[in-house]
Design an enzyme around this catalytic site. Structure first.
Site, PDB file in Angstrom:
ATOM      1  N   ARG A   1       7.803   3.796  -4.984  1.00  0.00           N
ATOM      2  CA  ARG A   1       7.994   2.897  -3.836  1.00  0.00           C
ATOM      3  C   ARG A   1       6.991   1.743  -3.897  1.00  0.00           C
ATOM      4  NH1 ARG A   1       7.794   5.233   2.191  1.00  0.00           N
ATOM      5  NH2 ARG A   1       5.604   5.496   1.612  1.00  0.00           N
TER       6      ARG A   1
ATOM      7  N   LYS B   1       6.498  -2.022   1.961  1.00  0.00           N
ATOM      8  CA  LYS B   1       5.331  -1.414   2.622  1.00  0.00           C
ATOM      9  C   LYS B   1       4.113  -2.332   2.456  1.00  0.00           C
ATOM     10  CE  LYS B   1       3.260   3.213   3.035  1.00  0.00           C
ATOM     11  NZ  LYS B   1       3.361   3.355   4.485  1.00  0.00           N
TER      12      LYS B   1
ATOM     13  N   LEU C   1      11.213   1.319   7.070  1.00  0.00           N
ATOM     14  CA  LEU C   1      10.608   1.752   5.806  1.00  0.00           C
ATOM     15  C   LEU C   1      11.397   2.957   5.297  1.00  0.00           C
ATOM     16  CD1 LEU C   1       8.143   1.212   3.912  1.00  0.00           C
ATOM     17  CD2 LEU C   1       7.190   3.276   4.911  1.00  0.00           C
TER      18      LEU C   1
ATOM     19  N   GLU D   1      12.475   2.637  14.198  1.00  0.00           N
ATOM     20  CA  GLU D   1      11.633   3.734  13.689  1.00  0.00           C
ATOM     21  C   GLU D   1      10.377   3.798  14.538  1.00  0.00           C
ATOM     22  OE1 GLU D   1      10.279   2.911   9.652  1.00  0.00           O
ATOM     23  OE2 GLU D   1      10.213   0.772  10.097  1.00  0.00           O
TER      24      GLU D   1
ATOM     25  N   TYR E   1       0.832  -1.207   0.000  1.00  0.00           N
ATOM     26  CA  TYR E   1       0.000   0.000   0.000  1.00  0.00           C
ATOM     27  C   TYR E   1       0.858   1.245   0.000  1.00  0.00           C
ATOM     28  CZ  TYR E   1       0.893   1.081   4.952  1.00  0.00           C
ATOM     29  OH  TYR E   1       1.498   1.430   6.141  1.00  0.00           O
TER      30      TYR E   1
ATOM     31  N   ARG F   1      -8.516 -20.261  -1.139  1.00  0.00           N
ATOM     32  CA  ARG F   1      -7.430 -20.065  -0.181  1.00  0.00           C
ATOM     33  C   ARG F   1      -6.346 -21.134  -0.334  1.00  0.00           C
ATOM     34  NH1 ARG F   1      -5.664 -21.373   4.898  1.00  0.00           N
ATOM     35  NH2 ARG F   1      -4.700 -19.650   6.027  1.00  0.00           N
TER      36      ARG F   1
END
Ligand code: PMP
Length: 301
Positions: free
Chosen positions: A52, A147, A205, A180, A33, A100
């Protein structure tokens, strides 16, 4: 008022925007995302966020299905259709829906969802008082440079912060160094005017706001030092702050209940915030919403 949400090539009222219960983003957090800030009706650092996202998808072995250029008009249309002046665009790409199975599907189409959230991000009153943080062990996986939507450790860290009466949590690795923040990059300023923030690696990140702020340091009397720092060093710092696309530069005024200096937002952090906001507004002006007459082609799937 109902928002317009983008789902797989269509702009829909939010109540009609649906994805499958078999979607791998839902079942496995098999998704990446981005969060794009919007200021003055324009998108901040759009190209960097799209690049990114492309890197995240590449690192996760997603089949190549789009170029960043293809999604820029979609983002701009979403800003226009929602008359968004200030706030955020959330964009998520999942590996798609199929029965699944842990194995990657052979021929599922990626799911692409985007929505907007109106928010006051530039004149956020919180920046005037700063935020308090606690520290918690960094229990995330070893590819924090990607991310992904697997954000449960960040949710747990934020829940622990609010249980302990703080605004946010900074994450600490096994060696006692801060990696972070739960959803931001972390910085301290030392007595000799050095901005210290952890170097880029798979442990953090690679923040888009971090890039902007590091480039702005040359406009101040501060110096940059990219290296890990401990909680003890942070306690002795003259200032601390965090950066993210939704909060720009956010002063941190205490860590684990210990005040940083006098417990007020530091002057350096406030200067960096101002410079960062100016750069963000300039970037936003270069990427305005699509004009009302412009129509984008429906994506064929
Ligand atoms: N680290 C983490 C863990 C984050 O979630 C974020 C925000 N998404 C950041 C850093 C800051 O990145 P950016 O400046 O690109 O928002």
């Amino acid at each position: 008022m109902s928002r317009t949400v983008y789902v797989n090539g269509e702009f829909l009222p939010e109540e009609d925007a649906k994805i499958s219960v078999f979607d791998r983003g839902f079942l496995f957090a098999d998704a990446a995302y981005e969060v794009f800030p919007v200021l003055d009706g324009g998108i901040v650092d759009a190209d960097a966020h799209l690049a990114r996202l492309a890197r995240s998808l590449d690192e996760l072995d997603f089949p190549a299905h789009y170029t960043p250029d293809e999604y820029l008009p979609v983002l701009k249309t979403l800003v226009r259709n929602n008359k968004l002046h200030e706030g955020l665009i959330y964009m998520q790409v999942t590996r798609g829906a199929q029965d699944r199975s842990f194995n990657f599907p052979k021929n599922a189409d990626p799911t692409v969802v985007m929505f907007t959230q109106q928010d006051t991000i530039a004149d956020d009153p919180v920046a005037k008082t700063g935020i308090t943080v606690i520290t918690v062990p960094d229990i995330r996986w070893q590819r924090c440079d990607i991310k992904t939507v697997a954000l449960l450790p960040a949710c747990l860290a934020k829940a622990e912060a609010s249980r302990r009466g703080a605004d946010d949590a900074w994450l600490v690795d096994d060696e006692g160094f801060i990696t972070e923040g739960s959803s931001n990059n972390a910085y301290i300023i030392t007595k000799d005017n050095k901005v210290v923030t952890r170097h880029l690696s798979k442990a953090i990140l690679h923040g888009i706001t971090r890039v902007s702020v590091l480039s702005l340091i040359s406009q101040t009397n501060l110096e940059l030092e990219e290296r890990p720092f401990t909680i003890e060093e942070a306690n002795g710092a003259i200032e601390a702050f965090s950066t993210s696309a939704s909060a720009f530069v956010m002063p941190v005024v205490s860590i684990n209940g210990n005040k940083i200096a006098d417990g007020k937002p530091g002057p350096h952090a406030m200067v960096l915030r101002k410079l960062c906001l100016e750069a963000a507004r300039q970037s936003a002006a270069e990427t305005p919403a699509l004009s009302p007459r412009h129509r984008i082609k429906k994506r064929s799937s």
